[in-house]
Design a protein around this motif. Structure first.
Motif, PDB file in Angstrom:
ATOM      1  N   LEU A  76       0.837  -1.200   0.000  1.00 54.55           N
ATOM      2  CA  LEU A  76       0.000   0.000   0.000  1.00 54.55           C
ATOM      3  C   LEU A  76       0.873   1.253   0.000  1.00 54.55           C
ATOM      4  O   LEU A  76       0.826   2.036  -0.928  1.00 54.55           O
ATOM      5  CB  LEU A  76      -0.952  -0.012   1.211  1.00 54.55           C
ATOM      6  N   GLY A  77       1.675   1.424   1.034  1.00 50.70           N
ATOM      7  CA  GLY A  77       2.536   2.600   1.057  1.00 50.70           C
ATOM      8  C   GLY A  77       3.335   2.710   2.340  1.00 50.70           C
ATOM      9  O   GLY A  77       2.917   2.210   3.391  1.00 50.70           O
ATOM     10  N   LYS A  78       4.493   3.381   2.245  1.00 43.07           N
ATOM     11  CA  LYS A  78       5.347   3.570   3.421  1.00 43.07           C
ATOM     12  C   LYS A  78       4.684   4.472   4.461  1.00 43.07           C
ATOM     13  O   LYS A  78       4.990   4.401   5.650  1.00 43.07           O
ATOM     14  CB  LYS A  78       6.688   4.175   3.000  1.00 43.07           C
ATOM     15  N   SER A  79       3.806   5.338   4.002  1.00 45.72           N
ATOM     16  CA  SER A  79       3.055   6.192   4.927  1.00 45.72           C
ATOM     17  C   SER A  79       1.673   6.426   4.358  1.00 45.72           C
ATOM     18  O   SER A  79       1.463   6.339   3.136  1.00 45.72           O
ATOM     19  CB  SER A  79       3.771   7.529   5.149  1.00 45.72           C
ATOM     20  N   LEU A  80       0.753   6.687   5.238  1.00 45.23           N
ATOM     21  CA  LEU A  80      -0.619   7.018   4.841  1.00 45.23           C
ATOM     22  C   LEU A  80      -1.204   7.923   5.900  1.00 45.23           C
ATOM     23  O   LEU A  80      -0.936   7.757   7.099  1.00 45.23           O
ATOM     24  CB  LEU A  80      -1.469   5.757   4.677  1.00 45.23           C
ATOM     25  N   ALA A  81      -1.993   8.894   5.467  1.00 45.98           N
ATOM     26  CA  ALA A  81      -2.656   9.789   6.420  1.00 45.98           C
ATOM     27  C   ALA A  81      -3.938  10.331   5.819  1.00 45.98           C
ATOM     28  O   ALA A  81      -3.972  10.687   4.639  1.00 45.98           O
ATOM     29  CB  ALA A  81      -1.737  10.943   6.801  1.00 45.98           C
ATOM     30  N   PHE A  82      -4.985  10.322   6.611  1.00 55.68           N
ATOM     31  CA  PHE A  82      -6.195  11.064   6.267  1.00 55.68           C
ATOM     32  C   PHE A  82      -6.920  11.422   7.553  1.00 55.68           C
ATOM     33  O   PHE A  82      -6.704  10.803   8.604  1.00 55.68           O
ATOM     34  CB  PHE A  82      -7.099  10.308   5.287  1.00 55.68           C
ATOM     35  N   TYR A  83      -7.771  12.424   7.443  1.00 57.77           N
ATOM     36  CA  TYR A  83      -8.463  12.946   8.626  1.00 57.77           C
ATOM     37  C   TYR A  83      -9.789  13.547   8.200  1.00 57.77           C
ATOM     38  O   TYR A  83      -9.930  14.071   7.095  1.00 57.77           O
ATOM     39  CB  TYR A  83      -7.608  14.032   9.292  1.00 57.77           C
ATOM     40  N   TYR A  84     -10.766  13.488   9.097  1.00 55.95           N
ATOM     41  CA  TYR A  84     -12.021  14.206   8.875  1.00 55.95           C
ATOM     42  C   TYR A  84     -12.593  14.645  10.204  1.00 55.95           C
ATOM     43  O   TYR A  84     -12.233  14.111  11.267  1.00 55.95           O
ATOM     44  CB  TYR A  84     -13.045  13.338   8.121  1.00 55.95           C
ATOM     45  N   SER A  85     -13.474  15.620  10.157  1.00 58.33           N
ATOM     46  CA  SER A  85     -14.270  15.968  11.332  1.00 58.33           C
ATOM     47  C   SER A  85     -15.688  16.264  10.871  1.00 58.33           C
ATOM     48  O   SER A  85     -15.898  16.782   9.771  1.00 58.33           O
ATOM     49  CB  SER A  85     -13.684  17.184  12.071  1.00 58.33           C
ATOM     50  N   PHE A  86     -16.646  15.906  11.701  1.00 55.39           N
ATOM     51  CA  PHE A  86     -18.046  16.140  11.382  1.00 55.39           C
ATOM     52  C   PHE A  86     -18.340  17.638  11.377  1.00 55.39           C
ATOM     53  O   PHE A  86     -17.711  18.411  12.090  1.00 55.39           O
ATOM     54  CB  PHE A  86     -18.951  15.459  12.406  1.00 55.39           C
ATOM     55  N   SER A  87     -19.318  18.036  10.589  1.00 55.91           N
ATOM     56  CA  SER A  87     -19.733  19.437  10.600  1.00 55.91           C
ATOM     57  C   SER A  87     -20.442  19.742  11.919  1.00 55.91           C
ATOM     58  O   SER A  87     -20.939  18.843  12.605  1.00 55.91           O
ATOM     59  CB  SER A  87     -20.678  19.730   9.430  1.00 55.91           C
ATOM     60  N   ASP A  88     -20.488  21.020  12.268  1.00 60.49           N
ATOM     61  CA  ASP A  88     -21.146  21.426  13.511  1.00 60.49           C
ATOM     62  C   ASP A  88     -22.635  21.114  13.503  1.00 60.49           C
ATOM     63  O   ASP A  88     -23.269  21.045  14.558  1.00 60.49           O
ATOM     64  CB  ASP A  88     -20.954  22.931  13.735  1.00 60.49           C
TER      65      ASP A  88
END
Length: 452
Positions: A61-73
């Motif tokens: 897949l990959g040496k590094s991976l990053a993702f992020y989310y936050s819900f709306s208010d």
């Protein structure tokens, strides 16, 4: 490779769902795949043989991976999961750390914790500084994923392996990396995706959508839940509340007030009663004073009094209460929390006998919120030092409020010409000894246009 294709597909679907509902999304970032040589070199550097499933992900897949989310208010998350607000997955081969070294450093520093770090290999960390690691002390090629809490120095079992962790957290919507976000789903065997709580969460996550006021405006209960969740009662919400039958709304709000335990939830309900129903609720509000009651915070009672009773009656009740309860040792914060919603210059008259140092702990803000006039400024700067200093800091606070983008529309009545006002401030400034007061007045002089 089907498992990797599946994970990538699910992560993309999760992020798309959040984005479709106006959440904040940081899209997936993947570095190129690791070679066998790179993995072996890293193993030699770290001093551990990596777990097979971790090496599989790095090389496929990959040496590094990053993702992020936050819900709306405006996404109303079920109350039993109220600590969940975001989702995240990340790893990076270059961030791997043999935690034996950190444990040694902590011991050298004389710290009485960190022993639980021994035998662990960090592969990621949470936003609050906690650590995700492999427990390398466990027998067998595969190593379980554990979570170390830096404040408590405790280790929590998360999953049987790295690939197991990825599948479990993905099934739960990749919920946030801090333990307090995912602990709803923890058991002795780590993240439990089959528990009652997990099943309820997954059902909600599958079908949730951002809630708008148009979705709830015709349903009293849903509108109230919407306002309580957002912790904000705006004019649009007030208008919709006013369309309901007042008697039915009042009965419902009293029931909700009785159910809620937190101050912030009770405060929102009291705001609806005060701003929507007003004097329609005066008999009930008056009864809160006539009978001894311990169920409502006295600050909320004072707010309701300011909104539902006549100004004279309300101020008399609240001022008498403050003087009696405090034995005339009233703090600025107490005065502000009980009288700040009257917005009356009569409060300034009352303050003359009660204001005391430090005036910046509530008194100056109460002076501003009581709609002071030029006459008030002239009078207070001619009284005792505590009054003069209150007026000085009130002018500074007025400049700050006017300069900020918070729709502060209060206009000081009776102001003299701009030049006369500047002369007044300069003379007042020359009387001051303390630098803080001099600077406060200088700020008012430099921003004189704000007053006009």
């Amino acid at each position: 490779m089907k498992d990797i294709t599946f994970l990538l597909s699910k992560w993309g679907q999760i992020l798309q769902k959040i984005e479709n509902n106006n959440g904040i999304v940081h899209q997936i970032e993947i570095e190129k795949k690791a070679t066998i040589q790179e993995i072996e070199a890293k193993e030699k550097e770290i001093g551990y043989q990596f777990p097979p499933s971790y090496k599989y992900i790095l090389s496929n897949l990959g040496k590094s991976l990053a993702f992020y989310y936050s819900f709306s208010d405006d996404t109303i998350i079920p109350s039993e999961f109220n600590e969940i607000f975001s989702g995240e997955i990340n790893w990076d081969i270059d961030s791997l750390q043999n935690l034996n070294m950190l444990a040694d450093e902590l011991m050298e520093d004389g710290e009485d914790y960190g022993a639980t770090l021994r035998g662990k290999l960090e592969f990621s960390h949470a936003g609050n500084g906690d650590i995700y690691a492999f427990d390398m002390s466990v027998e067998g090629a595969e190593k379980p994923v554990v979570y170390w809490e830096h404040e408590e120095d405790t280790v929590t079992y998360i999953a049987d392996s790295f690939i197991d962790y990825l599948f479990r957290i993905t099934e739960l919507g990749c919920i946030g990396s801090e333990k307090w976000q995912f602990e709803y789903f923890l058991s002795d065997t780590g993240l439990d995706t089959t528990s009652t709580a997990a099943a309820k969460w997954k059902r909600w996550f599958e079908s949730f959508s951002e809630t708008t006021i148009d979705d709830v405006k015709n349903n009293m209960e849903q509108l109230m839940a919407f306002v309580v969740y957002r912790e904000k009662l705006d004019e649009e919400s007030i208008d919709y509340f006013r369309k309901f039958n007042r008697n039915e709304l009042f009965d419902y709000l009293l029931q909700e007030l009785d159910k809620k335990e937190s101050f912030k939830d009770q405060k929102i309900i009291c705001e609806v009663i005060g701003k929507v129903l007003g004097n329609y609720a005066e008999t009930w509000v008056r009864s809160l004073w006539e009978a001894k009651q311990d169920t409502m915070d006295t600050r909320l009672r004072s707010f309701l009094t300011s909104m539902c009773l006549s100004k004279n009656e309300g101020l008399t009740l609240v001022c008498n209460f403050l003087e009696h309860e405090s034995n005339k040792k009233i703090t600025g914060y107490d005065a502000l929390s009980h009288l700040g919603d009257f917005y009356s210059r009569d409060v300034i008259l009352w303050m003359e006998n009660h204001v005391k140092f430090p005036v910046t702990e509530g008194w100056d803000e109460l002076f501003v919120r009581s709609n002071f006039s030029w006459d008030n400024i002239e009078r207070w700067t001619s009284l005792e030092e505590r009054h003069e200093v209150t007026a000085i800091h009130a002018l500074e606070k007025y400049v700050h409020e006017k300069d900020s983008a918070n729709n502060f529309s209060f206009v000081i009545s009776g102001l003299p010409s701009k030049s006369d006002f500047i002369n007044f401030l300069v003379k007042l400034q020359t009387k001051q000894v303390l630098k803080k007061r001099i600077l406060s007045l200088e700020n008012a002089i430099q921003n004189i246009n704000i007053f006009y």
